[in-house]
Design a protein around this motif. Structure first.
Motif, PDB file in Angstrom:
ATOM      1  N   TRP A   1      77.285  19.102  38.940  1.00 60.11           N
ATOM      2  CA  TRP A   1      76.236  19.856  39.619  1.00 60.11           C
ATOM      3  C   TRP A   1      75.232  18.887  40.230  1.00 60.11           C
ATOM      4  CZ3 TRP A   1      76.979  24.963  40.093  1.00 60.11           C
ATOM      5  CH2 TRP A   1      77.864  25.562  39.196  1.00 60.11           C
ATOM      6  N   ARG A   2      74.622  19.282  41.338  1.00 66.30           N
ATOM      7  CA  ARG A   2      73.613  18.438  41.972  1.00 66.30           C
ATOM      8  C   ARG A   2      72.342  19.258  42.208  1.00 66.30           C
ATOM      9  NH1 ARG A   2      73.242  19.551  47.444  1.00 66.30           N
ATOM     10  NH2 ARG A   2      74.938  20.823  48.318  1.00 66.30           N
ATOM     11  N   GLU A   3      71.236  18.565  42.161  1.00 68.40           N
ATOM     12  CA  GLU A   3      69.947  19.210  42.352  1.00 68.40           C
ATOM     13  C   GLU A   3      69.697  19.440  43.843  1.00 68.40           C
ATOM     14  OE1 GLU A   3      65.256  18.599  41.031  1.00 68.40           O
ATOM     15  OE2 GLU A   3      66.760  17.053  40.607  1.00 68.40           O
ATOM     16  N   VAL A   4      69.151  20.601  44.191  1.00 63.00           N
ATOM     17  CA  VAL A   4      68.822  20.911  45.585  1.00 63.00           C
ATOM     18  C   VAL A   4      67.313  21.068  45.702  1.00 63.00           C
ATOM     19  CG1 VAL A   4      71.050  21.992  46.059  1.00 63.00           C
ATOM     20  CG2 VAL A   4      69.164  23.396  45.201  1.00 63.00           C
TER      21      VAL A   4
END
Length: 559
Positions: free
Chosen positions: A3-6
């Motif tokens: 998962w990546r932070e937006v």
């Protein structure tokens, strides 16, 4: 974990907040249709020591202490001060653990014994419990277990317990409490944040003898010592199940008052921390539940335990299922505004909510639940099912009447029917936020349950029960679901008085004999009402079977 932070909240699949700080209502109201947040409305309040222990005390009074064998005798101050002070004046030695209201990480906790000067004063805000003075020991040390419970839905309730966790050890060898060692915090308190400061006793990064070990290692060591770890685990599962069912009434109502669009799928999930102590007979005792368990990776053991818990939880709650739009089937359906006329910026006002609207909405929830449960069971690796939303049976149905689907449905119909919900943020029809019951709506809920027919409950009985239950509540907010349950209990006890355990005799309104527990009186009252209204237009929704079959429900280890 992939998962990546937006940067923009609207682009997020998951909205991750720190549950220990709570969450503002507007954050829930900004949630998109395909977003999920790692926090349930009301969970912070229901994990705080004082509300949780008050709730468990109340449930114990309505049933018996044997129905909640994992809950040590507890006093919530200041309201229980006189009773606790009487305990302190007894000559027989008893040890109590005193915890400050709202405290954390072991700060402000102390022990005291009866027959000595009471350090607690009237007006103090403490949580006091009988101290478990014969705990299970490993390597001569007292320890507790940090367990992880995943809640994926509140309507219906779905929750899981992870097979892995942490065993957290004291850092000074244990001896039973005496007047001379009550102040030995490293001996009596298992809090990790406290014991890691003991430079002489704390052991870092040792899976076999460290001050923090995996749950798997702890079970192996417990079994090697000759104890029945399997039976203890079953008892822990039942404890977690009952605690979550106890919390459900408050959380169910909180969820429906704040989540703006109910399209069937759960908008929330949450990982909870349950702290459990085993005594020398392998009996589990609930210490507390944590709204935001620490996910810090202080040691290698944290990484090997906590990362799988979080990654598996995210995988289980990842899918979203698009349900067909609700199609009202009532006579009002022809005038129901379309999505185009109720979208953002529209001045159109939807027509009043009908009973058919609520039944259709509940059917959508059930369809989403069935699909979500199938995925969760398929993708669960370390998580074991605690409760899958199926209708409770036997003793659990009696102990937790507000978890019965027919009671929830009656409350929701009474709360929402006739209301004019505001336009939905998504443009689709919705039922609007759930509201507390007024006095006429309370009578309507009793009527839905088949109780308000003049034979079981009179309108006078209903009005008196409402006024009594609401005398210390905010009338403008109406009767919450939790208070609704208290009113039902009061009605049941008045009409079907519990029999005296000494005399074995009971009273008898409502067409039945009494019982030794208030919850039995309510179960009989509800059964009488539902039997009286069988065959009417009210149809209670039950979970549909899951494709491939659901796993068998674990046998209760506490009954």
């Amino acid at each position: 974990m992939g998962w990546r932070e937006v940067e923009r909240e609207g682009d997020a699949r998951f909205v991750w907040v720190d549950p220990s700080h709570g969450m503002r209502a507007e954050t829930f109201q900004r949630l998109g249709k395909k977003q999920r947040v790692n926090f349930f409305p009301g969970m912070k309040e229901m994990c705080n020591k004082k509300p949780l222990y008050r709730l468990l005390n109340r449930l114990t009074r309505m049933a018996t202490a044997a129905d909640f064998p994992f809950f040590p005798r507890t006093w919530v101050l200041p309201e229980d001060y006189e009773d606790f002070d009487a305990q302190m004046r007894q000559k027989k030695p008893k040890t109590f653990i005193v915890k400050p209201d709202g405290g954390a990480q072991g700060t402000g906790i102390f022990l005291q014994r009866s027959g000595q000067e009471n350090r607690v004063q009237p007006g103090d805000r403490y949580i006091i419990q009988r101290y478990i003075h014969r705990p299970l020991l490993l390597d001569g040390l007292k320890f507790d277990l940090r367990l992880y419970v995943l809640v994926t839905s509140m309507d219906p309730l779905r929750c899981y317990l992870h097979k892995e966790g942490l065993a957290r050890f004291c850092t000074q060898r244990y001896t039973a409490p005496t007047s001379k060692n009550l102040s030995e915090a490293y001996m009596h308190l298992t809090n990790y944040s406290l014991n890691k400061n003991n430079a002489e006793g704390f052991v870092h990064d040792d899976e076999e003898s460290g001050s923090k070990r995996s749950l798997r290692t702890a079970w192996e060591q417990i079994s090697t010592a000759g104890h029945d770890a399997d039976s203890a685990w079953e008892a822990i599962q039942e404890m977690c199940r009952r605690v979550m069912l106890a919390k459900q009434a408050f959380l169910w109502y909180s969820y429906h008052t704040l989540i703006p669009v109910d399209d069937g799928a759960s908008a929330c999930f949450q990982i909870l921390g349950f702290d459990v102590l085993l005594d020398e007979r392998m009996r589990p005792w609930l210490l507390e539940t944590n709204n935001g368990p620490s996910l810090n990776l202080d040691q290698d053991i944290d990484r090997s335990v906590k990362l799988p818990v979080v990654s598996e939880a995210l995988e289980m709650v990842k899918p979203f299922y698009s349900q067909p739009a609700v199609t009202p089937t009532s006579g009002n359906s022809s005038s129901r505004p379309s999505a185009a006329t109720t979208g953002p910026g529209s001045c159109a006002i939807p027509g009043p909510v009908t009973e058919a609207d609520i039944l259709a909405l509940r059917a959508r929830r059930q369809a989403a639940h069935t699909k979500a449960l199938a995925w969760e069971l398929k993708s669960a690796e370390g998580f074991e099912l605690l409760y899958d939303g199926e209708e409770l049976q036997g003793e659990l149905q009696v102990l937790f009447p507000l978890a019965r689907p027919e009671v929830m449905e009656a409350f929701e119909i009474a709360s929402r029917v006739g209301e004019r919900p505001p336009p939905s943020p998504s443009g689709a029809w919705w039922a609007g936020p759930m509201r507390g019951l007024t006095q006429p709506k309370f009578a309507g809920a009793l009527r839905q349950l088949g109780l308000l027919d003049g034979k079981i409950v009179s309108r006078t009985d209903a009005d008196l029960a409402y006024k009594e239950a609401m005398k210390d509540q905010d009338r403008d907010k109406g009767m919450t679901y939790e208070i609704f349950g208290r009113a039902l209990i009061a009605l049941a006890v008045r009409l079907i008085p519990p029999m005296s355990e000494d005399s074995g005799e009971g009273g008898g309104g409502g067409g039945g004999s009494g019982s030794s527990r208030a919850v039995d009186s309510l179960a009989q009252l509800l059964d009488d009402g539902l039997e009286a209204c069988s065959g009417t237009s009210l149809r209670f929704r039950k979970p549909a079977p899951v494709a491939g079959g659901a796993p068998p429900r674990p046998v209760s280890a506490l009954q």
